[in-house]
Design a protein around this motif. Structure first.
Motif, PDB file in Angstrom:
ATOM      1  N   GLN A 104      78.768  19.111  -6.092  1.00 42.53           N
ATOM      2  CA  GLN A 104      79.762  18.194  -5.546  1.00 42.53           C
ATOM      3  C   GLN A 104      80.992  18.964  -5.054  1.00 42.53           C
ATOM      4  O   GLN A 104      81.497  18.721  -3.948  1.00 42.53           O
ATOM      5  CB  GLN A 104      80.174  17.168  -6.601  1.00 42.53           C
ATOM      6  N   ARG A 108      82.127  19.320  -1.058  1.00 41.09           N
ATOM      7  CA  ARG A 108      83.443  18.847  -0.615  1.00 41.09           C
ATOM      8  C   ARG A 108      84.239  19.985   0.014  1.00 41.09           C
ATOM      9  O   ARG A 108      85.062  19.744   0.902  1.00 41.09           O
ATOM     10  CB  ARG A 108      84.188  18.208  -1.776  1.00 41.09           C
ATOM     11  N   GLU A 111      82.955  20.042   3.522  1.00 40.02           N
ATOM     12  CA  GLU A 111      83.509  18.928   4.291  1.00 40.02           C
ATOM     13  C   GLU A 111      84.962  19.186   4.686  1.00 40.02           C
ATOM     14  O   GLU A 111      85.379  18.844   5.791  1.00 40.02           O
ATOM     15  CB  GLU A 111      83.406  17.640   3.479  1.00 40.02           C
TER      16      GLU A 111
END
Length: 439
Positions: A104, A108, A111
């Motif tokens: 995770q 991120r 992103e």
């Protein structure tokens, strides 16, 4: 992707050259390059070009403490400080002790697009120091974790530490230890010494750090594994690491920028901005860690960027949170304490070694910390060595304002950062980063 022609920068302080960035790589390097059609010019005369900086010790707080920092805000601050890769520490909520959480964090980071994010996995489940976390699963995840740490909490149990050191050998991992003997530091809030006695504050003795380092380098020798010492802060710790290296033990160590310049004298005003773990030490300790960094005993500088919301620091010293921000001031503080210091033979090439090449090697990060030459990935930082700037907390990019350098004039400033050939900072200002940026 935009093609950039960087005019007349000085790689590691050497003679000026032009750099052509195209397709995510350094396409050419020469005294003068004819501009290709459509290239964006960057006037870099007078700047120092460094390989993109790599931080082995960053707290991004997400998931769980987004009131202090997010992966997006923290990596944006990292780009402003010249970093193209940061290692996100595991003391989040939930703790990064499973493959799911580290993936995770890694995704991120992709992103956000400001720099590469390499998650650091927890050594123990929930940072509780009782049983090993999923070290193997985290190493085999898409995040490909290679650094493990319970940072903020010492892996105190020697049996657990031994097992962790043995386990990570299978995939060339490293255990990064927060060296703090808990029984010797119960209730402590600053360095134990003259200043703590004067202020009536519970002291934190140097031996609490040194005892753990001594134990762990011997454990690493016994099992033939790698151990990394986080935020080393005392003269005695430098001596132990120097002895271990002379013995052939596979140990590396880091120092923070703030431990290179600040002493426990800063605490005399009871300002919680100067409360940090490990605590600020004496002037003799500061000089010892500077000397250790200059002679290679200490391998790297790592920021230990530790953002906190205002309420965590806007209180009495004893109740305040430990930690300081550091990503945006790191280059300047190291330049002030080491490059501008005639007592030590330390230049911009040394800064590149301790803030880029070596942390990338310790973290096993492919493509980062590479030499500035044609064909290499275009992770670059341009620094104006002659600049002076004043640290204004509200003007920093990080989501928190707990810097110990507020109001201080610092030398040298990052003017541009290129991550994979894409500008994330130009003229000292952030450039919006697209999502799903490549490495």
């Amino acid at each position: 992707m935009t093609t950039y022609l960087i005019r007349q920068t000085r790689p590691l302080g050497a003679d000026p050259v032009d750099l052509l960035l195209d397709g995510g790589t350094i396409a050419d390097l020469a005294p003068r390059i004819d501009p290709p059609e459509g290239a964006v010019f960057v006037d870099a005369a007078g700047t120092i070009a460094l390989p993109g900086l790599v931080d082995l010790h960053t707290h991004l707080r997400e998931p769980g403490r987004e009131d202090a920092e997010t992966i997006r805000s923290g990596t944006r601050a990292a780009a402003m400080g010249g970093f193209t890769c940061v290692h996100a520490m595991a003391n989040t909520s939930p703790v990064a002790d499973t493959a799911g959480v580290v993936e995770q964090v890694w995704r991120r980071g992709l992103e956000a697009g400001w720099c590469e994010v390499r998650p650091v996995g927890a050594v123990s489940v929930g940072l509780a120091g009782k049983e090993l976390a999923e070290l193997g699963a985290m190493s085999e995840s898409d995040a490909a974790v290679r650094v493990f740490s319970d940072d903020g909490i010492c892996v105190h149990d020697p049996v657990l530490m031994r097992r962790a050191l043995e386990y990570v050998k299978a995939f060339d991992g490293v255990i990064a230890q927060h060296a703090q003997e808990p029984r010797l530091t119960e209730g402590a809030v600053m360095n134990e010494g003259v200043v703590s006695a004067d202020l009536g504050l519970p002291g934190w003795p140097s031996v609490a750090e040194e005892a753990i380092i001594a134990r762990d380098v011997l454990l690493a020798e016994h099992v033939g594994s790698r151990v990394h010492i986080c935020h080393l802060s005392t003269a005695g710790s430098v001596d132990i690491v120097r002895w271990a290296k002379a013995r052939g033990i596979d140990v590396t160590a880091e120092v923070t920028p703030h431990h290179l310049v600040l002493t426990d004298e800063a605490v005399r005003g009871y300002d919680p901005q100067f409360k940090v773990n490990p605590p600020l030490r004496t002037a003799a300790d500061v000089e010892a860690v500077r000397a250790g960094l200059a002679d290679g005993t200490i391998d790297i500088v790592a920021t230990d960027h530790a953002p906190h919301p205002a309420e965590a620091k806007d209180c009495e010293f004893g109740a305040a949170a430990f930690g300081m921000t550091g990503l945006e001031t790191a280059v300047s503080v190291v330049a002030e304490s080491m490059i501008d210091n005639p007592a030590h033979d330390f230049d911009w090439a040394d800064l590149a070694r301790v803030m880029s090449a070596t942390p990338a090697r310790i973290g096993r990060v492919a493509g980062q910390g590479r030499p500035i030459r044609a064909g290499e990935p275009a992770h670059l930082t341009l620094v104006d060595p002659g600049a002076t700037w004043r640290v204004e907390p509200a003007a920093l990019t990080t989501a928190s304002e707990n810097t110990p350098f507020a109001g201080r004039d610092l030398p040298a400033r990052v003017l541009a950062t290129f991550y994979g050939g894409r500008a994330t900072v130009l003229d000292g200002r952030p450039v919006d980063a697209p999502r799903e940026a490549g490495h």
